[in-house]
Design an enzyme around this catalytic site. Structure first.
Site, PDB file in Angstrom:
ATOM      1  N   CYS A  78       0.852  -1.190   0.000  1.00  0.00           N
ATOM      2  CA  CYS A  78       0.000   0.000   0.000  1.00  0.00           C
ATOM      3  C   CYS A  78       0.894   1.249   0.000  1.00  0.00           C
ATOM      4  O   CYS A  78       1.697   1.453   0.912  1.00  0.00           O
ATOM      5  CB  CYS A  78      -0.917  -0.014   1.214  1.00  0.00           C
ATOM      6  SG  CYS A  78      -1.952  -1.495   1.322  1.00  0.00           S
ATOM      7  N   CYS A 118     -10.219   0.813  19.269  1.00  0.00           N
ATOM      8  CA  CYS A 118      -9.910   0.255  17.959  1.00  0.00           C
ATOM      9  C   CYS A 118      -8.537  -0.410  17.999  1.00  0.00           C
ATOM     10  O   CYS A 118      -7.521   0.275  18.177  1.00  0.00           O
ATOM     11  CB  CYS A 118      -9.921   1.346  16.898  1.00  0.00           C
ATOM     12  SG  CYS A 118     -11.446   2.318  16.856  1.00  0.00           S
ATOM     13  N   CYS A 150     -13.492  -2.395  18.222  1.00  0.00           N
ATOM     14  CA  CYS A 150     -13.390  -2.504  16.778  1.00  0.00           C
ATOM     15  C   CYS A 150     -12.024  -3.101  16.461  1.00  0.00           C
ATOM     16  O   CYS A 150     -11.007  -2.638  16.983  1.00  0.00           O
ATOM     17  CB  CYS A 150     -13.542  -1.131  16.119  1.00  0.00           C
ATOM     18  SG  CYS A 150     -13.417  -1.154  14.307  1.00  0.00           S
ATOM     19  N   ARG A 280     -16.554   9.607  10.509  1.00  0.00           N
ATOM     20  CA  ARG A 280     -15.451   9.975  11.400  1.00  0.00           C
ATOM     21  C   ARG A 280     -14.349  10.692  10.624  1.00  0.00           C
ATOM     22  O   ARG A 280     -13.879  10.202   9.598  1.00  0.00           O
ATOM     23  CB  ARG A 280     -14.893   8.720  12.075  1.00  0.00           C
ATOM     24  CG  ARG A 280     -13.775   8.988  13.064  1.00  0.00           C
ATOM     25  CD  ARG A 280     -13.639   7.849  14.058  1.00  0.00           C
ATOM     26  NE  ARG A 280     -13.302   6.566  13.472  1.00  0.00           N
ATOM     27  CZ  ARG A 280     -14.180   5.601  13.175  1.00  0.00           C
ATOM     28  NH1 ARG A 280     -15.472   5.780  13.412  1.00  0.00           N
ATOM     29  NH2 ARG A 280     -13.789   4.459  12.658  1.00  0.00           N
TER      30      ARG A 280
END
Length: 344
Positions: A78, A118, A150, A280
């Protein structure tokens, strides 16, 4: 009158808000008009987005806390990520954290009044050993704190998502990152369809889904729109919108395609296309929105409090002040209004 028949500077933004509140999807030409509007229309756009935001979320702001529980060592490419195999960024690299460190981070998140903890790990997909450690960590955090959890663990199959749900995970994050047509420009080691499959596996296990993207990657306006429409079709629950932090050592270092007003137009568009979703303002808000951060809350209803994966965020007290000064209030884990804590 729609954006197909009038110039962008003459769009009736409140009519688009009416359309969103009625459950009608904006046309592509209307969505393009939101992104192409002149700066003189920005406050009118924000007012329209705020009408929709207020209808579903009132004046509350949700807080999420992000823990990078495993850093670096990722085989993916990425282009935006400092943890990828092609990055030379100077970041801390470590395997999955010890349980006591995870619990300490959860305690910090709870003290900051975050409603969601998270937990993120780097990598394509967790090994069996790491996955077992994640499940143990989830159980321990859930036993001690009232926060939702999460998990962001890379590509997952249905068997893994079912185990996560059984352990107490409330939601799984897996971002689409950009529109399908642009995906090959930012990653070649997995596909857009791989990401869709993970989101569908999460939904099949009965958990809610968290999925959004990153802007400033060289995408066209149609890529921004395509991703929003894909998220709408998938009916994701929570949508984190990141703005590129061009980290030295990554292929996108030095890239600067955004300005604060364009970031706000993107937030307005996503509120109009995803009216009921939690939206968000995530990584990069301090870098790309800068002094206009508070205006983002008129479209979005959630932020991260604390740091991001490998970059620092704004101090918590500055976030609380920003929320208060803009006329918003903090939302607790059960949706109630809460007072901001005093933290160092």
């Amino acid at each position: 009158m729609t954006a197909t028949s009038i110039a962008p500077s003459r769009v009736d933004w409140q009519a688009l808000a009416d359309q969103a509140l009625a459950g009608e999807v904006l046309s592509r030409s209307q969505a393009q008009a939101v992104l192409a509007a002149p700066d003189t229309e920005l406050l009118d756009q924000l007012a329209a987005a705020y009408r929709v935001r207020r209808h579903y979320w009132g004046n509350r702001v949700r807080l999420h806390f992000l823990l990078n529980a495993q850093s670096g060592l990722c085989p993916e490419d990425c282009h935006y990520c400092s943890q990828s195999k092609i990055s030379t960024a100077e970041i801390e690299k470590y395997p999955f954290m010890a349980q006591e460190k995870i619990l300490a981070a959860a305690e910090r998140a709870d003290s900051l009044k975050a409603g969601t903890f998270c937990m993120v790990i780097s990598g394509r997909s967790p090994s069996d050993r790491v996955f077992g450690e994640v499940l143990d960590a989830v159980r321990q955090v859930k036993a001690r704190y009232p926060m939702k959890i999460c998990a962001c663990l890379g590509l997952l199959d249905e068997a893994q998502t079912q185990q996560l749900a059984a352990a107490g995970v409330d939601r799984v994050n897996h971002n689409l990152n950009t529109g399908e047509n642009n995906y090959g420009e930012i990653c070649t080691t997995h596909t857009f369809d791989d990401r869709i499959a993970t989101i569908e596996a999460v939904q099949s296990a009965g958990m809610t889904t968290c999925s959004g993207g990153i802007f400033g990657l060289g995408e066209a306006d149609d890529d921004i729109i395509d991703m929003a429409l894909a998220l709408r079709r998938l009916q994701v629950t929570s949508v984190p919108l990141n703005f590129l932090i061009p980290i030295p050592g990554t292929p996108l270092a030095g890239r600067q395609d955004l300005n604060p007003r364009q970031c706000l137009r993107i937030l307005c568009l996503y509120r109009l296309l995803l009216p009921a979703q939690e939206i968000r303002i995530a990584g990069g808000r301090e870098v790309q929105l800068r002094q206009l951060q508070p205006l983002g809350l008129y479209a979005a209803n959630s932020i991260f409090v604390g740091d991001y994966l490998t970059t620092p965020g704004q101090a918590a007290q500055a976030d609380y002040a920003m929320i208060r000064d803009a006329g918003f209030v903090l939302e607790g884990p059960d949706g109630e209004e809460i007072e901001p804590p005093q933290v160092p």
